[in-house]
Design a protein around this motif. Structure first.
Motif, PDB file in Angstrom:
ATOM      1  N   ILE A   1       0.846  -1.186   0.000  1.00 25.57           N
ATOM      2  CA  ILE A   1       0.000   0.000   0.000  1.00 25.57           C
ATOM      3  C   ILE A   1       0.885   1.241   0.000  1.00 25.57           C
ATOM      4  N   SER A   2       0.286   2.394  -0.229  1.00 30.84           N
ATOM      5  CA  SER A   2       1.068   3.626  -0.339  1.00 30.84           C
ATOM      6  C   SER A   2       1.537   4.090   1.031  1.00 30.84           C
ATOM      7  N   ILE A   3       2.515   4.984   1.026  1.00 27.92           N
ATOM      8  CA  ILE A   3       3.009   5.542   2.274  1.00 27.92           C
ATOM      9  C   ILE A   3       1.906   6.301   2.998  1.00 27.92           C
ATOM     10  N   PHE A   4       1.027   6.957   2.271  1.00 31.03           N
ATOM     11  CA  PHE A   4      -0.085   7.666   2.911  1.00 31.03           C
ATOM     12  C   PHE A   4      -1.035   6.676   3.573  1.00 31.03           C
ATOM     13  N   ASP A   5      -1.341   5.577   2.880  1.00 33.15           N
ATOM     14  CA  ASP A   5      -2.219   4.568   3.466  1.00 33.15           C
ATOM     15  C   ASP A   5      -1.581   3.944   4.701  1.00 33.15           C
ATOM     16  N   ALA A   6      -0.261   3.730   4.646  1.00 33.45           N
ATOM     17  CA  ALA A   6       0.427   3.113   5.781  1.00 33.45           C
ATOM     18  C   ALA A   6       0.432   4.039   6.995  1.00 33.45           C
ATOM     19  N   VAL A   7       0.714   5.325   6.777  1.00 38.49           N
ATOM     20  CA  VAL A   7       0.710   6.275   7.896  1.00 38.49           C
ATOM     21  C   VAL A   7      -0.706   6.458   8.431  1.00 38.49           C
ATOM     22  N   ASP A   8      -1.673   6.540   7.545  1.00 40.69           N
ATOM     23  CA  ASP A   8      -3.061   6.666   8.003  1.00 40.69           C
ATOM     24  C   ASP A   8      -3.501   5.445   8.801  1.00 40.69           C
ATOM     25  N   ALA A   9      -2.965   4.269   8.455  1.00 39.38           N
ATOM     26  CA  ALA A   9      -3.295   3.059   9.216  1.00 39.38           C
ATOM     27  C   ALA A   9      -2.842   3.178  10.662  1.00 39.38           C
ATOM     28  N   TYR A  10      -1.795   3.966  10.897  1.00 43.21           N
ATOM     29  CA  TYR A  10      -1.268   4.177  12.238  1.00 43.21           C
ATOM     30  C   TYR A  10      -1.821   5.433  12.902  1.00 43.21           C
ATOM     31  N   THR A  11      -2.593   6.217  12.173  1.00 42.14           N
ATOM     32  CA  THR A  11      -3.054   7.485  12.742  1.00 42.14           C
ATOM     33  C   THR A  11      -4.576   7.597  12.651  1.00 42.14           C
ATOM     34  N   ILE A  12      -5.087   8.246  11.644  1.00 40.87           N
ATOM     35  CA  ILE A  12      -6.512   8.559  11.622  1.00 40.87           C
ATOM     36  C   ILE A  12      -7.390   7.317  11.503  1.00 40.87           C
ATOM     37  N   ASN A  13      -6.949   6.324  10.714  1.00 37.04           N
ATOM     38  CA  ASN A  13      -7.776   5.123  10.588  1.00 37.04           C
ATOM     39  C   ASN A  13      -7.834   4.354  11.903  1.00 37.04           C
ATOM     40  N   ALA A  14      -6.692   4.214  12.553  1.00 38.66           N
ATOM     41  CA  ALA A  14      -6.680   3.518  13.839  1.00 38.66           C
ATOM     42  C   ALA A  14      -7.449   4.307  14.894  1.00 38.66           C
ATOM     43  N   ALA A  15      -7.395   5.626  14.820  1.00 45.35           N
ATOM     44  CA  ALA A  15      -8.181   6.442  15.753  1.00 45.35           C
ATOM     45  C   ALA A  15      -9.670   6.174  15.565  1.00 45.35           C
ATOM     46  N   ARG A  16     -10.083   6.023  14.319  1.00 44.17           N
ATOM     47  CA  ARG A  16     -11.493   5.683  14.073  1.00 44.17           C
ATOM     48  C   ARG A  16     -11.833   4.322  14.672  1.00 44.17           C
ATOM     49  N   ALA A  17     -10.936   3.356  14.493  1.00 42.70           N
ATOM     50  CA  ALA A  17     -11.182   2.022  15.032  1.00 42.70           C
ATOM     51  C   ALA A  17     -11.285   2.047  16.556  1.00 42.70           C
ATOM     52  N   LEU A  18     -10.529   2.949  17.187  1.00 39.21           N
ATOM     53  CA  LEU A  18     -10.563   3.080  18.639  1.00 39.21           C
ATOM     54  C   LEU A  18     -11.614   4.085  19.107  1.00 39.21           C
ATOM     55  N   LYS A  19     -12.419   4.550  18.177  1.00 35.01           N
ATOM     56  CA  LYS A  19     -13.558   5.422  18.484  1.00 35.01           C
ATOM     57  C   LYS A  19     -13.139   6.743  19.122  1.00 35.01           C
ATOM     58  N   GLN A  20     -12.012   7.304  18.649  1.00 35.18           N
ATOM     59  CA  GLN A  20     -11.545   8.562  19.213  1.00 35.18           C
ATOM     60  C   GLN A  20     -11.066   9.524  18.125  1.00 35.18           C
ATOM     61  N   GLU A  21     -11.597   9.362  16.922  1.00 35.99           N
ATOM     62  CA  GLU A  21     -11.176  10.249  15.844  1.00 35.99           C
ATOM     63  C   GLU A  21     -11.610  11.688  16.066  1.00 35.99           C
ATOM     64  N   HIS A  22     -12.536  11.907  16.991  1.00 32.43           N
ATOM     65  CA  HIS A  22     -12.973  13.271  17.283  1.00 32.43           C
ATOM     66  C   HIS A  22     -11.946  14.035  18.117  1.00 32.43           C
ATOM     67  N   ILE A  23     -10.997  13.307  18.749  1.00 30.85           N
ATOM     68  CA  ILE A  23      -9.993  13.990  19.573  1.00 30.85           C
ATOM     69  C   ILE A  23      -8.558  13.679  19.159  1.00 30.85           C
ATOM     70  N   ALA A  24      -8.354  12.654  18.349  1.00 32.18           N
ATOM     71  CA  ALA A  24      -6.983  12.247  18.031  1.00 32.18           C
ATOM     72  C   ALA A  24      -6.934  11.629  16.643  1.00 32.18           C
ATOM     73  N   GLY A  25      -5.720  11.310  16.197  1.00 31.61           N
ATOM     74  CA  GLY A  25      -5.541  10.644  14.912  1.00 31.61           C
ATOM     75  C   GLY A  25      -5.163  11.568  13.778  1.00 31.61           C
ATOM     76  N   SER A  26      -5.457  12.854  13.925  1.00 34.51           N
ATOM     77  CA  SER A  26      -5.055  13.848  12.930  1.00 34.51           C
ATOM     78  C   SER A  26      -4.741  15.143  13.661  1.00 34.51           C
ATOM     79  N   LEU A  27      -4.013  16.024  12.981  1.00 36.75           N
ATOM     80  CA  LEU A  27      -3.617  17.304  13.577  1.00 36.75           C
ATOM     81  C   LEU A  27      -4.503  18.388  12.998  1.00 36.75           C
ATOM     82  N   GLU A  28      -5.574  18.681  13.713  1.00 38.22           N
ATOM     83  CA  GLU A  28      -6.577  19.645  13.266  1.00 38.22           C
ATOM     84  C   GLU A  28      -7.055  20.457  14.456  1.00 38.22           C
ATOM     85  N   PRO A  29      -7.526  21.675  14.210  1.00 39.04           N
ATOM     86  CA  PRO A  29      -8.014  22.513  15.310  1.00 39.04           C
ATOM     87  C   PRO A  29      -9.090  21.803  16.119  1.00 39.04           C
ATOM     88  N   GLY A  30      -8.976  21.893  17.436  1.00 32.79           N
ATOM     89  CA  GLY A  30      -9.945  21.289  18.332  1.00 32.79           C
ATOM     90  C   GLY A  30      -9.560  19.906  18.813  1.00 32.79           C
TER      91      GLY A  30
END
Length: 675
Positions: free
Chosen positions: A602-631
């Motif tokens: 898979i691509s480098i973006f897919d691999a990093v997302d697997a460790y960040t925003i996608n995994a945050a979704r799986a852990l039900k915390q994408e509203h507070i973690a997994g990406s660097l966004e305001p809030g």
């Protein structure tokens, strides 16, 4: 990173939307306590996969991410801390969606560190280490991280692992715990401790494996005479020999130094994780860290309860009692912002590795869609490892007659049969592995656990176990609604017809990508049981079932499945090694060997997302973690090299060398490589 105090900085005219069209500007008032990160390459992992130049953190939250083209500065009379990132790559804090952090804690134990070792080397190390003060577990001599799949070469002194461990002690029980948590090896003193269903100590022997322990026989390796050779697969046999309490060896030492748990995660940039099999008797380590304000992570616990422990003599499981225990633990952490006990762990099957050093070779026990092949192994003096000399024709009349003899307790003499036919008579038997529990138990547990609001983290290795796990989740969603999004992990062998079922049922596909690569000694314990390897392409036949369907990340991604990543540490290694896993994801090769089915990279973006925003979704915390966004919470890491650049310039083999310079959690620096 350099920190400077400015006479004042006021960031103005910051566009709050990253679109080409000019929008109304907004003025941002800063506070003196704000931290302003500048001059970096910040991967936000937002929906646009955008990079930013700067970031402003207030308290534990990100209040703004700054694109270089959006930044304007004017002097003000206040002062702020400005951290110069010096062009470094910044990622969201990593989410390890499959880790056993307590088992990975660096406490002092006897450990072979997964190093392939000969039987003589194993005996020498185990004898020396377990003789030291404080290195036993009660009456047991215990050695961890045994590489069950490589090494273990016999020699003049020892022909089996049992003989090697007998050299450690003939009086005290000795056990090696495999680096994967599914394989074990013991000495004769341990084998002699086995108690049957009536509580009688009868030991594991050729005779008792045919009578008292017939149900355990597939999990116990034997030599050519039929006597146990010391190898055990899965923990079923551990209870029989009184070793079930050794599943968490070193726990007493971990309790004395709970802060070592953070040494597992923070130096690797892990700020969130799923404890993939959290045993209730280990949770006091988390409690100690919370009490001391020393826990710097967002953790979810996949509580492990064995349904078999709640079953009566007829096999009826008391799910109410099991779930009551799980619900009590969930309630205990309900008001704790850093820990949620909202997952349940289920083992659908075992492992795909067989044992070519046993005679007959022990077959894999992972639930497979057909019978495993019966390879005939021979020793290769040049490579000091096994090779496949041929295969048993289990459909032959000879094997049919042999099975008939075995069925009535008249198994042919192994030595005579082998001299005449070149293989052990028990290799005429057919087996396709087993589910860890009866199918109805898997179906009922998932349905009832889902109904109680728990998310399942299901271990499934073989393609039949994956199919049945999918069946269980589908049935649970049909019965209870589709609010819950479960995880199936490992996915070593997935049928193509099951790919689309992940997206259809909102199931996360969890991989340990370091294993999606070639390892010739390990592969010799797996592939020959699945595909014939005596052809011109050997083990790596592009048309082979294993080669085409092993860890099919790209195929699942193409079928719209959400890919997440986990280390499974301390399996294979105590190091969660996220960047080795990312390298494996994008190259399918981390050992300097050719890739294992490069089409599944898979691509480098897919691999990093697997460790960040996608995994945050799986852990039900994408509203507070997994990406660097305001809030969102200010959980992020600063790296010593740009892994995106490495991937894009053909230097993927360098990704695994990446080091974390700093780990920030909730706006505070909690790890620095320089401190």
């Amino acid at each position: 990173m350099q920190i400077r105090s400015f006479a004042a900085l006021l960031f103005s005219t910051l566009s709050l939307a990253a679109c080409a069209e000019r929008q109304q500007s907004a003025q941002l008032s800063l506070e003196p306590e704000d931290k302003i990160f500048t001059n970096g390459r910040i991967y936000t992992a937002n929906e646009n996969r955008a990079f930013a130049w700067g970031m402003i953190v207030r308290g534990d939250e990100i209040i703004q991410v700054l694109g270089e083209d959006l930044l304007g500065m004017v002097i003000d009379e206040n002062s702020y801390d400005v951290i110069d990132l010096e062009g470094r790559l910044v990622l969201p804090g990593l989410h390890d969606a499959h880790i056993h952090p307590i088992s990975a804690m660096p406490v002092e134990v006897c450990s072979l560190e997964n190093t392939p070792s000969t039987l003589a080397e194993i005996a020498a190390y185990a004898s020396d280490c377990t003789s030291r003060p404080g290195m036993t577990e009660g009456e047991w001599r215990v050695v961890l991280a045994w590489n069950f799949a490589a090494g273990n070469q016999p020699g003049d002194e020892y022909q089996t692992i049992r003989e090697a461990l007998d050299a450690v002690s003939t009086e005290e029980p000795v056990i090696l715990r495999g680096s994967d948590g599914h394989h074990y090896a013991v000495n004769s003193a341990a084998l002699a401790r086995a108690k049957n269903a009536d509580g009688e100590t009868v030991g594991f022997t050729k005779e008792t494996l045919a009578t008292d322990f017939a149900d355990l026989a597939p999990y116990i390796g034997v030599d050519e005479t039929g006597e146990p050779n010391g190898r055990l697969t899965e923990d079923y046999a551990l209870s029989a020999i009184g070793a079930g309490n050794l599943l968490e060896s070193g726990l007493a030492k971990a309790r004395k130094a709970p802060e070592l748990l953070m040494d597992v995660t923070l130096p690797r940039g892990i700020t969130s994780f799923l404890d993939a099999a959290a045993r209730p008797d280990t949770l006091d380590i988390y409690d100690s860290l919370l009490a001391s304000d020393g826990f710097h992570a967002r953790a979810h616990l996949a509580l492990y309860f064995d349904p078999g422990d709640y079953a009566d003599e007829s096999g009826n499981v008391n799910y109410d009692a099991l779930l009551a225990e799980a619900q009590a633990i969930r309630a205990k952490y309900q008001s704790e912002p850093l820990i949620e006990a909202d997952f349940l762990k289920l083992f659908a099957d075992g492992v795909m590795e067989g044992d070519p050093l046993s005679d007959p070779p022990t077959l894999p026990n992972a639930a497979f869609s057909r019978n495993y092949l019966q390879p005939i192994y021979e020793w290769d003096e040049e490579t000091q490892w096994v090779r496949v000399a041929g295969y048993v024709d289990t459909q032959s009349q000879l094997c049919a007659d042999t099975r008939a003899q075995i069925a009535v307790g008249a198994t042919p003499d192994a030595a005579s049969f082998k001299a005449a036919h070149g293989y052990h008579p028990l290799q005429c038997l057919d087996a396709g592995g087993v589910l860890q529990h009866p199918e109805n138990v898997i179906m009922d547990y998932v349905r009832k656990g889902d109904e109680a609001g728990f998310t399942f983290h299901i271990h499934a290795i073989g393609d039949r176990a994956i199919e049945k796990s999918l069946d269980a989740i589908e049935a649970a969603r049909e019965a209870n609604g589709d609010d819950n999004k479960h995880i199936i992990t490992h996915l070593q062998l997935v049928r193509p017809e099951d790919h689309e079922r992940f997206d259809a049922n909102d199931i996360y596909a969890s991989f340990t990508f370091a294993w999606a690569s070639r390892d010739t000694q390990y592969d010799a314990t797996v592939i020959p049981f699945v595909d014939r390897v005596d052809g011109p392409n050997g083990m790596y036949d592009p048309q082979g079932y294993y080669y085409r369907n092993a860890y099919p990340a790209a195929s699942l991604k193409a079928a719209n499945a959400t890919i997440i990543a986990g280390s499974d540490a301390p399996v294979d290694t105590k190091d969660p090694r996220p960047f080795a896993n990312i390298e494996g994801a994008v190259s399918r090769a981390i050992f300097g060997l050719p890739p294992l089915n490069e089409a599944e990279a898979i691509s480098i973006f897919d691999a990093v997302d697997a460790y960040t925003i996608n995994a945050a979704r799986a852990l039900k915390q994408e509203h507070i973690a997994g990406s660097l966004e305001p809030g969102k919470k200010a959980d992020f890491i600063i790296l010593d090299q740009d892994i995106f650049d490495l991937a894009e310039t053909g230097r993927t083999s360098e990704i695994s060398d990446t080091k974390v310079l700093e780990t920030w959690f909730a706006g505070e620096k909690v790890y620095s490589s320089e401190e």
